[in-house]
Design a protein around this motif. Structure first.
Motif, PDB file in Angstrom:
ATOM      1  N   ALA A  84     -39.083  65.821  50.467  1.00  0.00           N
ATOM      2  CA  ALA A  84     -39.718  66.191  51.733  1.00  0.00           C
ATOM      3  C   ALA A  84     -40.484  67.503  51.630  1.00  0.00           C
ATOM      4  O   ALA A  84     -41.579  67.643  52.190  1.00  0.00           O
ATOM      5  N   GLU A  85     -39.929  68.498  50.904  1.00  0.00           N
ATOM      6  CA  GLU A  85     -40.596  69.793  50.829  1.00  0.00           C
ATOM      7  C   GLU A  85     -41.932  69.687  50.102  1.00  0.00           C
ATOM      8  O   GLU A  85     -42.954  70.208  50.568  1.00  0.00           O
ATOM      9  N   TYR A  87     -43.644  66.964  49.630  1.00  0.00           N
ATOM     10  CA  TYR A  87     -44.539  66.107  50.414  1.00  0.00           C
ATOM     11  C   TYR A  87     -45.203  66.910  51.537  1.00  0.00           C
ATOM     12  O   TYR A  87     -46.418  66.781  51.772  1.00  0.00           O
ATOM     13  N   ALA A  88     -44.422  67.741  52.222  1.00  0.00           N
ATOM     14  CA  ALA A  88     -44.982  68.557  53.304  1.00  0.00           C
ATOM     15  C   ALA A  88     -46.030  69.526  52.773  1.00  0.00           C
ATOM     16  O   ALA A  88     -47.075  69.740  53.397  1.00  0.00           O
ATOM     17  N   THR A  92     -49.925  69.361  53.774  1.00  0.00           N
ATOM     18  CA  THR A  92     -50.547  70.541  54.377  1.00  0.00           C
ATOM     19  C   THR A  92     -51.864  70.877  53.682  1.00  0.00           C
ATOM     20  O   THR A  92     -52.889  71.129  54.335  1.00  0.00           O
ATOM     21  N   ALA A 121     -51.414  61.945  57.887  1.00  0.00           N
ATOM     22  CA  ALA A 121     -50.207  62.407  58.573  1.00  0.00           C
ATOM     23  C   ALA A 121     -49.644  61.326  59.492  1.00  0.00           C
ATOM     24  O   ALA A 121     -48.426  61.098  59.533  1.00  0.00           O
ATOM     25  N   ILE A 125     -46.031  60.443  57.721  1.00  0.00           N
ATOM     26  CA  ILE A 125     -44.863  61.148  58.258  1.00  0.00           C
ATOM     27  C   ILE A 125     -43.812  60.190  58.822  1.00  0.00           C
ATOM     28  O   ILE A 125     -42.620  60.323  58.517  1.00  0.00           O
ATOM     29  N   ALA A 378     -44.109  71.823  59.630  1.00  0.00           N
ATOM     30  CA  ALA A 378     -43.344  71.063  58.636  1.00  0.00           C
ATOM     31  C   ALA A 378     -42.058  71.792  58.259  1.00  0.00           C
ATOM     32  O   ALA A 378     -40.994  71.157  58.092  1.00  0.00           O
ATOM     33  N   TRP A 379     -42.144  73.126  58.125  1.00  0.00           N
ATOM     34  CA  TRP A 379     -40.926  73.895  57.825  1.00  0.00           C
ATOM     35  C   TRP A 379     -39.909  73.770  58.953  1.00  0.00           C
ATOM     36  O   TRP A 379     -38.704  73.625  58.717  1.00  0.00           O
ATOM     37  N   TRP A 381     -39.614  71.261  61.009  1.00  0.00           N
ATOM     38  CA  TRP A 381     -39.090  69.891  60.970  1.00  0.00           C
ATOM     39  C   TRP A 381     -38.016  69.746  59.889  1.00  0.00           C
ATOM     40  O   TRP A 381     -36.920  69.223  60.135  1.00  0.00           O
ATOM     41  N   GLY A 390     -41.075  65.121  63.122  1.00  0.00           N
ATOM     42  CA  GLY A 390     -42.287  64.535  62.551  1.00  0.00           C
ATOM     43  C   GLY A 390     -43.430  64.518  63.547  1.00  0.00           C
ATOM     44  O   GLY A 390     -44.601  64.694  63.167  1.00  0.00           O
ATOM     45  N   VAL A 393     -45.265  67.788  63.528  1.00  0.00           N
ATOM     46  CA  VAL A 393     -46.274  67.893  62.478  1.00  0.00           C
ATOM     47  C   VAL A 393     -47.519  67.104  62.872  1.00  0.00           C
ATOM     48  O   VAL A 393     -48.655  67.559  62.674  1.00  0.00           O
TER      49      VAL A 393
END
Length: 689
Positions: A84-85, A87-88, A92, A121, A125, A378-379, A381, A390, A393
């Protein structure tokens, strides 16, 4: 009734067509059993425009942007599966890059890049926690978007279509009439300086708006696509005529204020006669006749100044040359207008390309703001593991993307947040009280029509566009009916709250992190505007005039959107645009005239001195506009004065050669005009930047 149909009736027609396209897309998606008909509805509200060409143009770029966003969603989901990190972070960077490119490529190309960002997105997401559904989600999302595109295009093109080409031709006739009236007022010195500047600024907006209209009118018919070259030539000719008129006006103003009344009085009857020509009906024919007799009459008038000093003769020659060039460019503009009105075939090979420019610092600031906003959402979330995070975002992505073309993104996002809040309340009412009581598609459309029509009406008006866009987009996204409706008010409120929190954060970030109206950022755009004069000194001569004028007008149009109208900063930017136009055009003329000279007719010492002096003038004037201050101004003035002295010597050496003498007189006129522009006390060279 006729007046109502031509004004408010067009508004109601657009609302009716928008609702028809939305319900057609929703009904077709339900019939095809697509999982989210709401996506097709949202597409229609984003796409629908008053003119068919606008809808078709947006459809083309939306198709390309959606395809690119679908591909990005698949690639990012496959590479960063269950990470997830990472991917975010990748999402971004992707959305920020697309938003930055959207600012760089404006008009409907802007929409294609924006869509490529937030489509990734919207698809990725919801599926990031369940990668197995990513491919199906991508394909169904693409099908729903394409369905919305088809429905919008069909309704716009077949149901009481309005064509931009007709409006374009009407606006061209109005512009020619306004220009003729304005030229007559300027030639008779009826307008104050402020009034002249405002009228020139209005023409800037018309030039940029014409290019946008020409772009989407080309999608309406093959005839408009084939006539695109002629329309481009027409707009280029109009920019040249406006610049020539301003240069002539400035030259005559300096004759009045510098005390050289002899030259001014000698040219006064010519200006009065030309003003009368602009008030006549057959403008093109009258200008042709006036131009044919003008050189002989100007020579006779110059002979009447035989006893005047050299400075007066040079002033007269310079203003007379500007007068002749203004008439020639206006004739070219009138011929181009008559050619389009008469339906004559155009010359595609001679087409002019409009150069739209956006400063790289503006693009970088947009990238930075977008990256900060989406990374923060995102952070939040990932850090809170909020099931509706989600949507935060998604909301941040939509807010940054849709507001990137606004001069005040924080205000636009705040309006979108207010519209989204109304959408949540309205959606809650529909989910709890309206949808359960509806039986049949017709009743569903009747129930949805009032709120959606109200949102679309607000979106049509510039002052309330944010409210309408936020309401329509988020009502469809959160509460529009699907094939299988989930009656869960708690989920609706959670998702709506996540979107509101993200949009409020985005509005704050856009107001704090290098907003577009930051003086430093506006100064960079103004510096880009000034550098157009450097382009005139150093750029390739092929199509240089078109590139110079279009770039200058496009940058000034951006500044007019950023600055408060009639403020001191706005007048300062407008002064820079006008002096850039007059000096830049004079430098282009100087380079063309210098190229036409025959150096073999000069003595070798003068030939070397002239080449050196001309190169120094080009270098010093370019340096002045890149970094205007008292030092660069004095250096540029000194270079121009030195080149005038050498040009005088060259003129004496070729005095017996009639053609060479005329060519050198035109060069001297260009140099003298540049000198008078640089020493003009109203010029902004030494003003505070």
């Amino acid at each position: 009734m006729h007046d109502w149909l031509a004004s408010d009736g067009l508004v109601w027609l657009h609302l009716a067509k928008t609702l028809l396209a939305a319900f057609l897309a929703m009904g077709t998606a339900m019939r095809l059993e697509l999982p989210q008909p709401r996506v097709a509805m949202t597409t229609t509200f984003v796409l629908m425009q008053p003119f068919s060409g606008m809808v078709l143009a947006k459809s083309v770029y939306r198709f390309g942007g959606t395809a690119l966003g679908m591909l990005a969603a698949l690639v990012l989901g496959a590479v960063f599966v269950q990470q997830a990190e990472l991917y975010a972070l990748a999402l971004t960077l992707w959305v920020a890059a697309c938003t930055g490119l959207a600012v760089r490529h404006r008009q409907f190309r802007w929409y294609g890049f924006v869509l490529a960002g937030y489509t990734a997105a919207l698809i990725g997401i919801p599926a990031v926690t369940d990668p197995d559904t990513l491919l199906i989600a991508t394909l169904t999302r693409g099908a729903e978007v394409m369905l919305g595109i088809v429905c919008s295009s069909v309704v716009s093109a077949l149901v009481f279509p309005r064509h931009a080409s007709a409006t374009l031709m009407h606006s061209l006739d109005e512009r020619q009439t306004r220009f003729a009236v304005f030229a007559a007022d300027v030639l008779r010195a009826r307008l104050s300086r402020i009034a002249r500047e405002r009228r020139f600024a209005d023409f800037v907006d018309g030039i940029v708006g014409f290019e946008a209209t020409r772009g989407f009118a080309a999608y309406e018919s093959p005839a408009m696509r084939q006539g695109g070259a002629k329309l481009a030539q027409l707009n280029s000719a109009f920019m040249d005529a406006c610049a020539r008129l301003h240069a002539l006006d400035q030259s005559m103003k300096r004759l009045r204020t510098d005390g050289t009344r002899c030259a001014h009085d000698a040219l006064g009857p010519f200006l009065e006669e030309l003003a009368s020509v602009f008030e006549s009906k057959s403008l093109c024919v009258q200008l042709e006749r006036y131009k044919a007799a003008l050189p002989r009459r100007l020579r006779d008038a110059r002979r009447g100044l035989a006893n005047a000093d050299r400075a007066t003769l040079l002033d007269f020659t310079t203003s007379a040359e500007l007068l002749y060039r203004f008439i020639a460019d206006t004739i070219r503009y009138a011929h181009a207008h008559a050619s389009i009105s008469g339906g004559e075939p155009g010359n595609a090979r001679a087409s002019s390309r409009y150069a739209a420019r956006t400063n790289r610092f503006v693009v970088a600031a947009t990238f930075t703001r977008t990256a900060i906003v989406i990374a923060s959402a995102a952070w939040f979330w990932i850090g809170t593991a909020w099931p509706s995070g989600g949507y935060a975002v998604i909301g941040a992505t939509l807010a940054c993307a849709l507001s990137s073309a606004s001069a005040r993104p924080s205000k636009f996002i705040a309006q979108m947040a207010a519209g989204a809040a109304c959408a949540v309340v309205t959606g809650y009412t529909f989910l709890c009280h309206v949808y359960p009581g509806i039986d049949g598609f017709a009743l569903l459309c009747a129930a949805l029509a009032p709120p959606l029509a109200a949102g679309a009406f607000l979106a049509m008006r510039p002052g309330t566009a944010g409210y309408g866009t936020g309401f329509c987009v988020f009502f469809c996204l959160l509460a529009a009916p699907d094939n299988r409706i989930v009656y869960d008010p708690g989920l609706l409120l959670n998702n709506g709250l996540a979107i509101l929190v993200a949009m409020i954060g985005a509005a704050i970030a856009c107001a704090v992190v290098v907003p577009p109206r930051t003086p430093w950022l506006v100064g960079r755009t103004l510096a880009e505007l000034r550098s157009q004069a450097a382009l005139a000194c150093e750029g390739r001569l092929a199509n240089l005039s078109e590139r110079f004028h279009s770039g200058t007008h496009d940058l000034m149009s951006q500044l007019r959107g950023l600055l408060v109208p009639r403020s001191r900063e706005h007048r300062h930017a407008l002064s820079w645009m006008l002096v850039t136009l007059e000096v830049g055009q004079a430098m282009i003329d100087l380079r063309h005239e210098a190229r036409a000279l025959h150096p073999l007719h000069f003595p070798e010492t003068l030939r070397i001195a002239w080449s050196t002096a001309l190169a120094r003038v080009l270098h010093d004037v370019a340096a002045l506009f890149r970094a205007p201050d008292s030092v660069t101004l004095r250096r540029a003035i000194g270079s121009v004065v030195a080149s005038i002295i050498i040009a005088d010597d060259v003129l004496e050496s070729v005095h017996a050669d009639r053609d060479a003498r005329r060519d050198m007189q035109r060069v001297l006129a260009c140099l003298h005009f540049v000198r008078t522009a640089l020493v003009d006390p109203d010029a902004p060279f030494e003003a505070r930047r």
